[in-house]
Write an enzyme that holds these catalytic residues in place. Structure first.
Site, short mmCIF file in Angstrom:
data_model
loop_
_atom_site.label_atom_id
_atom_site.label_comp_id
_atom_site.label_asym_id
_atom_site.label_seq_id
_atom_site.Cartn_x
_atom_site.Cartn_y
_atom_site.Cartn_z
CB CYS A 47 -50.02 -17.05 3.66
SG CYS A 47 -48.85 -16.85 4.05
CE LYS A 73 -21.60 -28.81 -22.83
NZ LYS A 73 -20.95 -27.32 -22.13
CE LYS A 116 -16.30 -26.04 -23.38
NZ LYS A 116 -17.59 -25.21 -22.49
CB SER A 164 -17.84 -22.26 -30.48
OG SER A 164 -18.40 -22.97 -31.25
CG LEU A 165 -13.44 -25.85 -28.39
CD1 LEU A 165 -12.92 -26.17 -27.03
CD2 LEU A 165 -12.29 -25.79 -29.75
CE1 TYR A 202 -5.02 -21.72 -30.32
CE2 TYR A 202 -7.32 -20.60 -31.01
CZ TYR A 202 -6.13 -21.37 -31.17
OH TYR A 202 -6.24 -21.48 -32.61
CD GLU A 258 -6.24 -26.83 -22.98
OE1 GLU A 258 -6.87 -25.66 -22.69
OE2 GLU A 258 -4.78 -26.07 -23.94
CG ASP A 292 -2.41 -0.69 0.74
OD1 ASP A 292 -2.30 -1.51 0.06
OD2 ASP A 292 -2.69 -1.37 2.23
CG ASP A 322 -19.79 -23.72 -17.44
OD1 ASP A 322 -20.20 -22.53 -17.73
OD2 ASP A 322 -20.59 -23.79 -16.87
CB CYS A 366 -48.17 -13.72 2.56
SG CYS A 366 -48.87 -13.34 3.58
CD GLU A 387 -15.00 -19.87 -20.28
OE1 GLU A 387 -13.81 -19.78 -22.19
OE2 GLU A 387 -15.67 -20.10 -19.98
CE LYS A 413 -7.78 -25.44 -26.53
NZ LYS A 413 -7.25 -24.79 -25.40
NE ARG A 446 -17.09 -17.90 -29.40
CZ ARG A 446 -18.51 -18.09 -30.37
NH1 ARG A 446 -19.62 -17.91 -29.72
NH2 ARG A 446 -18.66 -18.89 -31.62
CB CYS A 485 -50.49 -15.77 8.29
SG CYS A 485 -50.73 -15.10 6.55
CB CYS A 493 -47.48 -13.15 7.76
SG CYS A 493 -46.69 -14.50 6.66
S1 IVH Z 1 -10.04 -23.42 -26.49
C1 IVH Z 1 -10.93 -22.80 -31.46
N1 IVH Z 1 -9.66 -24.44 -24.42
O1 IVH Z 1 -15.23 -23.33 -24.37
C2 IVH Z 1 -10.28 -23.28 -30.05
N2 IVH Z 1 -12.46 -23.71 -24.69
O2 IVH Z 1 -16.99 -24.17 -26.78
C3 IVH Z 1 -11.42 -21.93 -29.02
N3 IVH Z 1 -13.68 -22.65 -22.95
O3 IVH Z 1 -15.80 -20.46 -26.38
C4 IVH Z 1 -12.12 -22.57 -27.56
N4 IVH Z 1 -12.23 -23.95 -21.10
O4 IVH Z 1 -15.61 -20.32 -23.71
C5 IVH Z 1 -10.99 -23.80 -25.23
N5 IVH Z 1 -9.63 -25.11 -22.07
C6 IVH Z 1 -10.23 -23.93 -23.08
C7 IVH Z 1 -11.54 -24.41 -22.44
C8 IVH Z 1 -12.01 -23.25 -23.72
C9 IVH Z 1 -13.69 -23.69 -21.88
C10 IVH Z 1 -14.21 -21.71 -23.29
C11 IVH Z 1 -14.43 -20.98 -24.58
C12 IVH Z 1 -14.76 -21.20 -26.11
C13 IVH Z 1 -15.83 -22.60 -25.63
C14 IVH Z 1 -15.79 -23.50 -27.11
#
Ligand code: IVH
Length: 667
Positions: free
Chosen positions: A406, A311, A113, A80-81, A225, A111, A35, A115, A424, A172, A287, A134, A409, A430
């Protein structure tokens, strides 16, 4: 060393400490020393507005100025994937890759995924220059200002590192479980709508117009990525390892494998281990590691052929619905709850599930005795997702209907416009609402008698000792201690706290009364404007609406509260006990209408008061504080480092700029 050099040195040092603390979790200096350095930098920056840098460590705290999101086109589209849901589909992916590479050996990077919501970060010369959501994959929102407040995202990479001059890194943005739960607890206390899961919370936060809100919410980011024309390695895994060394948060779970069995082992391991992670994950991403092989495999229209998502199954169980009960919350909202035969789900035994509200419940078309599927997904509370169709040919029990009255009451329930819940309306009669209001009244931010816990309130209510908040003032030490010697000390403390509450200022008493929609800030505004409870009780809808920040819902709620004779009697009893129903001389003396009718925008960094203090001062003197400059703005209260865009807009609209000292002289 010149001051300019010192500023540069402090920025580098503070970036490093920030990284040690937030990314590595290994601070090497005390918070206090941190600080002190930060303050030194703030002071120097205030003296040198020409050296302003949006990536300075001082900018991590954000500001409450409104920021607008510009739409920008992604340099490279954000694909996306493709998703898979079982191991057979993973095997098919693996075989497609084998075929595509014509038998050439390859490695897979496994890796987690994450959320959350995906983000693209651009760096030039080691500095974060742009952060884009995105969006639709082609173009997204520029959220750079908000992203700068996320502590695990480096704003400035270590000088002379081996990072490319220009690159993009994607990942993410997430809200960790702990921050999410704390946020929802706060929102619940303020009777605001809860976020369903951390992803919604993170996304709501990132779209916030005020960077200071983002800074408070404690977001995190994992990167997965790296893209650019001059990457350090020709493997994905190797590039991410480099990125980690440059200061990015890259998950340690990442693993390079070369067989399908190892992929399955990774999936099985993390399907269990992910429960202990600080953030939400919903699968695994696989990947092809080598970038040349990635290019050879190419893309389909929507997603790369070199990567796939697996998934996780949200764990689901079938069980039997026995009963639906209805709970009345302290606001009077009625929530249906399913009671089921106990069943094991994601490590806990589940026998109750929320049915949220009448609409959700009737959409499920539940009958007693139905076999139902329960799931613990992204939401924390288990929920019934469907009636198990396998059993639908069996005779069914009675259909479950939402109640009309309710359960506590017997009062007929009402539904307010625009709200999903049934309420209520019997606020003063109540039981759960009465107890809830007493709990709110004694809470720390209200009357601060919080040694009186919910159990005691429950107990006293059951024994007929308290029916409302005024009854608190009739309690005795004997009643509280139950003639138990061991409890006398704490009983005395509580009685003293009740006594002390008579000195709590009017604005907090007003908040403590628990009038719907009258939170701390509204209570303060009402107290300042109407001065005492009698004037407030006589205020018309128009009187209330004429106050700057008071909208229709609040105004109507205040009118409704004072129209209820029970509330009037309550106020009279409290007044007789000596509670404060009038604004204090001191607060009054500090008030004026010197800024009446003025609309003021605050911008920049200040030396004498904080931004919040200036906001309060504006209110106190009858002015109105707004976020963005328009033709209606009376003047801008400008500190150091006012943004160039703001400055230009002000000049264009001819809005005067007032500095700190001039402003203080004004009031
Ligand atoms: S790679 C071309 N790696 O999942 C590859 N995506 O359905 C680009 N996500 O839009 C994505 N963890 O938001 C990659 N380890 C990971 C991820 C990841 C989560 C999400 C990401 C992407 C979506 C794809």
């Amino acid at each position: 060393m010149t001051e300019q050099e010192r500023i540069a040195e402090l920025r580098t040092t503070l970036h490093q400490h920030n990284y040690n603390y937030y990314v590595l979790n290994q601070p090497t200096i005390s918070d206090r020393d941190f600080d002190a350095l930060l303050r030194e930098l703030q002071d120097l920056e205030a003296q040198h507005p020409e050296l302003f840098d949006p990536n300075s460590p001082t900018q991590r705290v954000g500001s409450d100025l409104s920021n607008e999101f510009e739409t920008v086109v992604h340099t490279r589209p954000m694909l996306s994937l493709a998703n898979t849901y079982n191991k057979d589909e993973v095997r098919e992916f693996y075989e497609r890759v084998q075929d595509g590479l014509q038998g050439e050996a390859f490695e897979i990077c496994c890796e987690l995924k994450f959320d959350g919501l995906s983000i693209s970060l651009h760096y030039e010369d080691g500095r974060l220059v742009r952060a884009v959501t995105r969006g639709d994959g082609e173009k997204g929102d520029d959220v750079t200002a908000n992203v700068r407040t996320i502590r695990t995202i480096p704003l400035q990479l270590a000088p002379h590192g081996d990072w490319p001059k220009e690159f993009e890194i994607r990942g993410e943005i997430l809200m960790p479980w702990t921050s999410f739960e704390a946020l929802n607890r706060e929102r619940e206390a303020r009777e605001e709508a809860l976020f369903a899961n951390p992803r919604n919370a993170a996304s709501g936060t990132l779209k916030s117009k005020q960077t200071s809100v983002v800074a408070e919410r404690k977001l995190d980011a994992y990167l997965y990525y790296l893209l650019g024309d001059e990457l350090p390695a020709d493997g994905h895994y190797e590039n991410l390892s480099k990125a980690r060394a440059w200061g990015f948060k890259v998950s340690d779970a990442m693993r390079k494998v070369s067989t399908l069995e190892e992929i399955f082992a990774f999936i099985d391991e993390w399907d269990v281990a992910r429960r202990d992670l600080p953030v939400a994950t919903d699968g695994i991403v696989l990947k092809v590691n080598n970038l040349r092989q990635q290019r050879a495999l190419g893309m389909t229209a929507k997603s790369p052929r070199w990567a796939i998502a697996y998934k996780f199954q949200a764990e689901q169980q079938s069980t039997i619905l026995r009963e639906v009960s209805f709970q009345v919350g302290r606001t009077g909202a009625v929530t249906p709850v399913a009671n089921m035969d106990p069943v094991q789900l994601s490590g806990t035994i589940v026998k109750r599930a929320t049915l949220h509200n009448a609409d959700f419940m009737s959409a499920l078309d539940l009958h007693l005795g139905d076999h139902v599927l329960v799931e613990k997904g992204g939401e924390i509370i288990p929920k019934i997702v469907a009636v198990d169709e396998a059993f639908l040919n069996e005779p069914r029990g009675e259909r479950v209907e939402f109640i009309r009255r309710c359960p506590e009451c017997g009062t007929e329930l009402v539904r307010y416009e625009g709200e999903a819940a049934w309420y209520c309306p019997n606020e003063t009669g109540c039981p759960p609402q009465i107890k809830g209001r007493i709990e709110h009244y004694v809470s720390r931010r209200a009357m601060n008698i919080d040694t009186l816990g919910p159990e005691t309130i429950d107990d006293f209510y059951a024994r007929g000792l308290i029916h409302n908040i005024a009854d608190l003032y009739d309690l005795t030490v004997d009643q509280l201690s139950g003639y138990n010697d061991n409890r006398i000390r704490s009983a005395r403390k509580t009685i003293q706290a009740i006594e002390d509450s008579k000195q709590v200022p009017f604005e907090r008493v007003l908040f403590a009364l628990g009038i719907r929609f009258v939170g701390e800030t509204v209570a303060k505004t009402l107290a300042r404007r109407f001065h005492d409870i009698d004037t407030l009780s006589r205020a018309t809808l128009d009187d209330l609406l004429s106050v700057n920040t008071i909208g229709q819902a609040i105004a109507e709620s205040v009118i409704r509260w004072f129209a209820d004779m029970d509330n009037i009697f309550l106020v009279e009893r409290l007044r007789a006990r000596g509670l404060q129903f009038q604004i204090s001389e001191q607060v009054l003396a500090e008030q004026s209408d010197r800024l009446a009718g003025k609309t003021i925008v605050i911008s920049g960094v200040f030396a004498h008061h904080s931004r919040d203090e200036y906001k309060a001062l504006i209110e106190q003197h009858g002015g109105k504080n707004t976020g963005s400059i328009s033709a209606k703005t009376s003047f801008i209260l400008a500190g150091e480092n006012m943004g160039p865009a703001k400055l230009e807009k002000a000049q264009k609209l001819g809005v005067p700029i007032v500095n700190e000292d001039e402003f203080l002289a004004m009031i």
